[in-house]
Design a protein around this motif. Structure first.
Motif, PDB file in Angstrom:
ATOM      1  N   ASP A  27      44.325   5.435  49.731  1.00  0.00           N
ATOM      2  CA  ASP A  27      44.933   5.536  51.055  1.00  0.00           C
ATOM      3  C   ASP A  27      44.722   4.222  51.788  1.00  0.00           C
ATOM      4  O   ASP A  27      43.887   3.395  51.401  1.00  0.00           O
ATOM      5  N   ASP A  33      40.360  10.561  62.505  1.00  0.00           N
ATOM      6  CA  ASP A  33      41.217  10.343  61.341  1.00  0.00           C
ATOM      7  C   ASP A  33      40.376  10.050  60.099  1.00  0.00           C
ATOM      8  O   ASP A  33      40.603  10.604  59.020  1.00  0.00           O
ATOM      9  N   ARG A  84      39.911  12.133  56.332  1.00  0.00           N
ATOM     10  CA  ARG A  84      40.150  11.461  55.053  1.00  0.00           C
ATOM     11  C   ARG A  84      38.888  11.420  54.196  1.00  0.00           C
ATOM     12  O   ARG A  84      38.953  11.567  52.968  1.00  0.00           O
ATOM     13  N   THR A  87      53.186   5.343  52.266  1.00  0.00           N
ATOM     14  CA  THR A  87      52.235   6.412  51.964  1.00  0.00           C
ATOM     15  C   THR A  87      52.595   7.674  52.741  1.00  0.00           C
ATOM     16  O   THR A  87      53.319   7.624  53.750  1.00  0.00           O
ATOM     17  N   LYS A  88      52.052   8.788  52.274  1.00  0.00           N
ATOM     18  CA  LYS A  88      52.235  10.048  52.994  1.00  0.00           C
ATOM     19  C   LYS A  88      51.533   9.998  54.345  1.00  0.00           C
ATOM     20  O   LYS A  88      51.977  10.611  55.314  1.00  0.00           O
ATOM     21  N   ALA A  89      50.414   9.282  54.402  1.00  0.00           N
ATOM     22  CA  ALA A  89      49.702   9.144  55.676  1.00  0.00           C
ATOM     23  C   ALA A  89      50.583   8.435  56.705  1.00  0.00           C
ATOM     24  O   ALA A  89      50.659   8.837  57.870  1.00  0.00           O
ATOM     25  N   ALA A 106      53.315  10.783  57.829  1.00  0.00           N
ATOM     26  CA  ALA A 106      52.805  11.779  58.778  1.00  0.00           C
ATOM     27  C   ALA A 106      52.688  11.185  60.177  1.00  0.00           C
ATOM     28  O   ALA A 106      53.084  11.813  61.168  1.00  0.00           O
ATOM     29  N   ARG A 107      52.165   9.946  60.256  1.00  0.00           N
ATOM     30  CA  ARG A 107      52.032   9.320  61.574  1.00  0.00           C
ATOM     31  C   ARG A 107      53.390   9.106  62.224  1.00  0.00           C
ATOM     32  O   ARG A 107      53.553   9.287  63.430  1.00  0.00           O
ATOM     33  N   THR A 160      49.522  15.344  61.652  1.00  0.00           N
ATOM     34  CA  THR A 160      48.425  14.892  60.805  1.00  0.00           C
ATOM     35  C   THR A 160      48.862  14.904  59.347  1.00  0.00           C
ATOM     36  O   THR A 160      49.836  15.568  58.975  1.00  0.00           O
ATOM     37  N   ARG A 161      48.133  14.179  58.516  1.00  0.00           N
ATOM     38  CA  ARG A 161      48.472  14.170  57.098  1.00  0.00           C
ATOM     39  C   ARG A 161      48.289  15.558  56.494  1.00  0.00           C
ATOM     40  O   ARG A 161      49.058  15.974  55.625  1.00  0.00           O
ATOM     41  N   TYR A 175      51.001  17.691  54.364  1.00  0.00           N
ATOM     42  CA  TYR A 175      50.789  18.300  53.054  1.00  0.00           C
ATOM     43  C   TYR A 175      51.160  19.786  53.085  1.00  0.00           C
ATOM     44  O   TYR A 175      51.726  20.316  52.120  1.00  0.00           O
TER      45      TYR A 175
END
Length: 468
Positions: free
Chosen positions: A110, A120, A124, A438-440, A443-444, A449-450, A454
């Motif tokens: 990540d 955050d 993680r 990235t998925k993170a 999400a932002r 939130t990530r 998900y």
């Protein structure tokens, strides 16, 4: 919970490789709520970080992509080469998409934007350390691979012919081999308690009790008493001392259904159980130790509840170390005929009645119905049919409840709003996942939130693996 063995985070180390002391401060703050937290190992140079990696207990690395002595050298790649078994969270001030992509190519799981946000980072780190614990479990006992997931033993009345449900059972088996808390997510009636019992039955705790409590079924005082016990005179009606479910479970499993409805005072005590493995009975002066494992379930989006201030963020992080989402029955309609057949056989045995089974038309109607009450609604409908259909008669569409037999003939001229919104959401999520590294980051950009992303990916049937 201060769990022992493979489930203990206190035995793990987090290496922070960063010349900026604010990074270590943010990570300390992120872990401050945890008793028995992982120990921090600090390094300000690449050379120091590589030296620290000789310690076998390093379970996670948080590193700036630019270290003073790296001189343009790929920091993540060097750390990855030194310890390929340790996940790396990369971070940087100039958090451009290109920098994040490069860090991920080098082997980071990540990329985190600096300055680090404690909340955050906490989420993680919980996810990453949870994976580290599970990796230890893999090495210690060996786990089924996705390709072999069909060999995972399913509990009774838990059909797993779809890929989504086979993955659920695989995750349940992995959860059973660890001591970390498990959070089961899914709509009411999807079989979360059945899955919780399966996790317990496949775990090393199977010889100890499995006890369950619905957190929304009792008042705050009664729920506290039920879970943690009380002493005589603690409240009106407390005429004698009473052990709670945590004491009764011993080293077994406590299943907390509808954890999202737990009152704030109960949430505080549950956090103490997870942090230190101890709690006070209602009205008691001293705490007592508990060793039971917590498996919790919710039909709410706990990430949303946290943002709304209705659920403790620190408790959520501790419960969500190992989340498993159980898909609704409408997303696995192909499993309806087998589920119906199993329920039919069992109900016929229990009621000592015999039908002639379902006609193809009746099964078609069952498959076409969306089952808002999920597996539980299907089970109740089959039980009603066994009681009302004459002996030895086949179950035909006219025997079914009107809401089920009429679902096939409902007008489809207008798309339901919920389905339309889901399609819009799906298109937007796909677009952001394609545009961002990235998925993170996706999400932002969506303002969630990530963890929430998900959850949406799982509900929409999209893959959750790949670029973190």
């Amino acid at each position: 919970m201060a769990s022992d063995g493979l489930g203990s985070f206190s035995q793990l180390h987090v290496l922070v490789a960063d010349a900026d002391p604010r990074s270590a401060s943010a990570i300390r703050q992120a872990l401050a709520a945890r008793d028995g937290a992982p120990q921090l190992v600090l390094a300000t140079t690449l050379r120091g970080a590589l030296g620290a990696l000789r310690g076998p207990r390093v379970a996670c690395i948080v590193t700036d992509v630019h270290l003073p002595d790296a001189a343009g050298e790929p920091v993540v790649r060097r750390l990855r080469q030194a310890r390929p078994d340790v996940p790396i969270l990369a971070c940087g001030d100039d958090a451009t998409a290109g920098l994040a992509v490069e860090a991920l190519k080098q082997g980071a799981v990540d990329f985190v934007r600096k300055p680090l946000d404690a909340a955050d980072v906490a989420l993680r780190l919980e996810e990453t350390l949870g994976r580290a614990v599970l990796a230890q479990v893999d090495q210690a006992g060996g786990l089924a691979t996705p390709a072999a997931s069909a060999s995972v033993s399913a509990p009774a009345d838990f059909v797993a012919t779809s890929p989504a449900m086979r993955q659920v059972l695989l995750l349940a088996e992995r959860a059973a081999r660890s001591n970390v808390p498990v959070l089961l997510e899914g709509e009411t009636g999807t079989g979360k308690e059945v899955l919780a019992r399966a996790v317990h039955a496949q775990s090393a705790r199977r010889g100890a009790p499995f006890v369950a409590q619905n957190c929304g079924a009792l008042s705050e005082t009664l729920l506290e008493s039920e879970l943690f016990g009380h002493v005589r005179g603690a409240f009106t009606g407390a005429e004698r001392d009473r052990n709670g479910l945590f004491a009764e479970a011993g080293e077994g499993t406590v299943f907390l259904d509808e954890i999202g409805e737990a009152p704030p005072a109960v949430q505080v005590k549950l956090l103490r159980v997870l942090q230190g493995g101890e709690v006070k009975a209602v009205g008691a002066d001293r705490a007592y130790s508990v060793r039971a494992r917590i498996v919790a379930a919710t039909n709410r989006a706990l990430g949303t509840e946290v943002e709304a201030g209705r659920f403790r963020r620190d408790l959520y992080y501790r419960l969500a170390v190992f989340p498993i989402r159980v898909p609704p029955l409408r997303h696995r309609a192909a499993e309806v005929p087998e589920l119906a057949a199993r329920f039919l056989a069992r109900c016929e045995r229990e009621e000592r009645r015999q039908t002639g089974g379902f006609t193809p038309e009746a099964l078609d109607a069952l498959v076409a119905y969306p089952w808002p009450g999920n597996v539980r609604e299907l089970e109740h409908e089959v039980h009603r049919l066994v009681l009302t259909v004459p002996n030895d008669q086949r179950i035909r569409p006219h025997h079914l409840a009107s809401r089920i037999r009429d679902a096939r003939h409902a007008p489809q001229t207008a798309e339901p709003l919920a389905r339309l919104m889901a399609r819009v959401e799906l298109a937007l999520i796909r677009q952001r996942l394609q545009e961002l590294p990235t998925k993170a980051a996706a999400a932002r950009s969506l303002g969630i939130t990530r963890e929430a992303l998900y959850g949406k990916l799982r509900r929409l049937g999209l893959p959750t693996r790949g670029r973190a």
